[in-house]
Design a protein around this motif. Structure first.
Motif, PDB file in Angstrom:
ATOM      1  N   UNK A 173       6.681   4.665  -3.063  1.00 46.75           N
ATOM      2  CA  UNK A 173       7.735   4.816  -2.043  1.00 46.75           C
ATOM      3  C   UNK A 173       7.499   6.064  -1.191  1.00 46.75           C
ATOM      4  N   UNK A 174       7.066   7.149  -1.808  1.00 48.79           N
ATOM      5  CA  UNK A 174       6.765   8.378  -1.066  1.00 48.79           C
ATOM      6  C   UNK A 174       5.610   8.127  -0.098  1.00 48.79           C
ATOM      7  N   UNK A 175       4.599   7.395  -0.548  1.00 46.34           N
ATOM      8  CA  UNK A 175       3.461   7.073   0.319  1.00 46.34           C
ATOM      9  C   UNK A 175       3.889   6.189   1.492  1.00 46.34           C
ATOM     10  N   UNK A 176       4.776   5.252   1.242  1.00 43.25           N
ATOM     11  CA  UNK A 176       5.285   4.384   2.306  1.00 43.25           C
ATOM     12  C   UNK A 176       6.001   5.235   3.359  1.00 43.25           C
ATOM     13  N   UNK A 177       6.805   6.179   2.913  1.00 44.61           N
ATOM     14  CA  UNK A 177       7.523   7.052   3.855  1.00 44.61           C
ATOM     15  C   UNK A 177       6.555   7.918   4.645  1.00 44.61           C
ATOM     16  N   UNK A 178       5.532   8.441   3.985  1.00 45.08           N
ATOM     17  CA  UNK A 178       4.554   9.287   4.677  1.00 45.08           C
ATOM     18  C   UNK A 178       3.790   8.488   5.730  1.00 45.08           C
ATOM     19  N   UNK A 179       3.429   7.248   5.419  1.00 48.87           N
ATOM     20  CA  UNK A 179       2.717   6.440   6.414  1.00 48.87           C
ATOM     21  C   UNK A 179       3.640   6.057   7.559  1.00 48.87           C
ATOM     22  N   UNK A 180       4.912   5.817   7.271  1.00 48.61           N
ATOM     23  CA  UNK A 180       5.877   5.502   8.333  1.00 48.61           C
ATOM     24  C   UNK A 180       6.054   6.705   9.262  1.00 48.61           C
ATOM     25  N   UNK A 181       6.107   7.901   8.680  1.00 51.71           N
ATOM     26  CA  UNK A 181       6.238   9.119   9.486  1.00 51.71           C
ATOM     27  C   UNK A 181       5.024   9.306  10.382  1.00 51.71           C
ATOM     28  N   UNK A 182       3.831   9.161   9.806  1.00 52.00           N
ATOM     29  CA  UNK A 182       2.614   9.312  10.599  1.00 52.00           C
ATOM     30  C   UNK A 182       2.523   8.228  11.664  1.00 52.00           C
ATOM     31  N   UNK A 183       2.856   6.994  11.321  1.00 52.04           N
ATOM     32  CA  UNK A 183       2.809   5.900  12.300  1.00 52.04           C
ATOM     33  C   UNK A 183       3.787   6.155  13.442  1.00 52.04           C
ATOM     34  N   UNK A 184       4.963   6.654  13.131  1.00 58.25           N
ATOM     35  CA  UNK A 184       5.945   6.964  14.162  1.00 58.25           C
ATOM     36  C   UNK A 184       5.393   8.019  15.130  1.00 58.25           C
ATOM     37  N   UNK A 185       4.782   9.060  14.588  1.00 57.06           N
ATOM     38  CA  UNK A 185       4.197  10.106  15.417  1.00 57.06           C
ATOM     39  C   UNK A 185       3.078   9.534  16.292  1.00 57.06           C
ATOM     40  N   UNK A 186       2.231   8.699  15.713  1.00 57.85           N
ATOM     41  CA  UNK A 186       1.136   8.087  16.474  1.00 57.85           C
ATOM     42  C   UNK A 186       1.666   7.187  17.587  1.00 57.85           C
ATOM     43  N   UNK A 187       2.689   6.423  17.281  1.00 59.57           N
ATOM     44  CA  UNK A 187       3.262   5.544  18.305  1.00 59.57           C
ATOM     45  C   UNK A 187       3.864   6.344  19.452  1.00 59.57           C
ATOM     46  N   UNK A 188       4.461   7.487  19.158  1.00 59.02           N
ATOM     47  CA  UNK A 188       4.975   8.355  20.219  1.00 59.02           C
ATOM     48  C   UNK A 188       3.833   8.817  21.120  1.00 59.02           C
ATOM     49  N   UNK A 189       2.755   9.273  20.508  1.00 58.17           N
ATOM     50  CA  UNK A 189       1.595   9.750  21.265  1.00 58.17           C
ATOM     51  C   UNK A 189       1.005   8.626  22.105  1.00 58.17           C
TER      52      UNK A 189
END
Length: 178
Positions: free
Chosen positions: A80-96
């Protein structure tokens, strides 16, 4: 089944090494291909989080229910922690990728946290959990586990399923890097 998980870990390590190189370039102020990074995180979300980790959870759950007296690791919580970390990184990438300004420090930090969590998780599994499974699960146990895992197993869309089109750009990038 365990061999498949180990094979997945080798592939994940390849992708984490690409992310490390991208993170280092970014930290040095160089431009990076954010599409490749997004594809890696998308792969991790679509394959690792939807097949690899659920299979690990089933196997470890079986082990805990049939072979162990206490829970040594909360594998699902780590997943679950890994899922949250990938969601956070994906969100940042999508913003960029949507041309929204993101602080370089935030992106570098998101990269570092994601890579570190993934590497520490795989190390713990390979050091602590996989040897327990090898030692205590019988062939009959593995057959039962295989039946339970059947619905969670999908072909790896990047490394095994060459007909899968979703990761063609990432596959080409990895092939060119060899």
């Amino acid at each position: 089944m365990l061999n498949r998980l180990m094979y997945d870990h080798k592939h994940i390590a390849v992708l984490l090494n690409v992310l490390k190189k991208k993170q280092n370039k970014l930290a040095e102020g160089e431009a990076i291909n954010f599409s490749v990074v997004r594809d890696i995180v998308e792969y991790m979300q679509s394959y690792t989080e939807r097949s690899h980790h659920p299979v690990e959870d089933i196997i470890y759950g079986y082990y805990l229910a049939h072979k162990a007296n206490n829970e040594l690791h909360d594998l699902r919580l780590q997943h679950d922690v890994l899922i949250q970390a990938s969601a956070t990184l994906m969100n940042t990438l999508n913003l960029i990728l949507s041309d929204i300004v993101v602080a370089r420090g935030k992106l570098i930090n998101d990269f570092a946290e994601y890579i570190d969590l993934q590497e520490q998780h795989m190390l713990m599994e390979e050091r602590d959990i996989f040897p327990l499974l090898t030692q205590h699960l019988t062939e009959e146990d593995w057959q039962r586990i295989a039946k339970e895992c059947h619905s969670s197993l999908i072909d790896d869309p990047l490394f095994l399923d060459r007909e899968h089109r979703a990761f063609n750009d990432l596959r080409a990038y990895l092939d060119a890097a060899d």
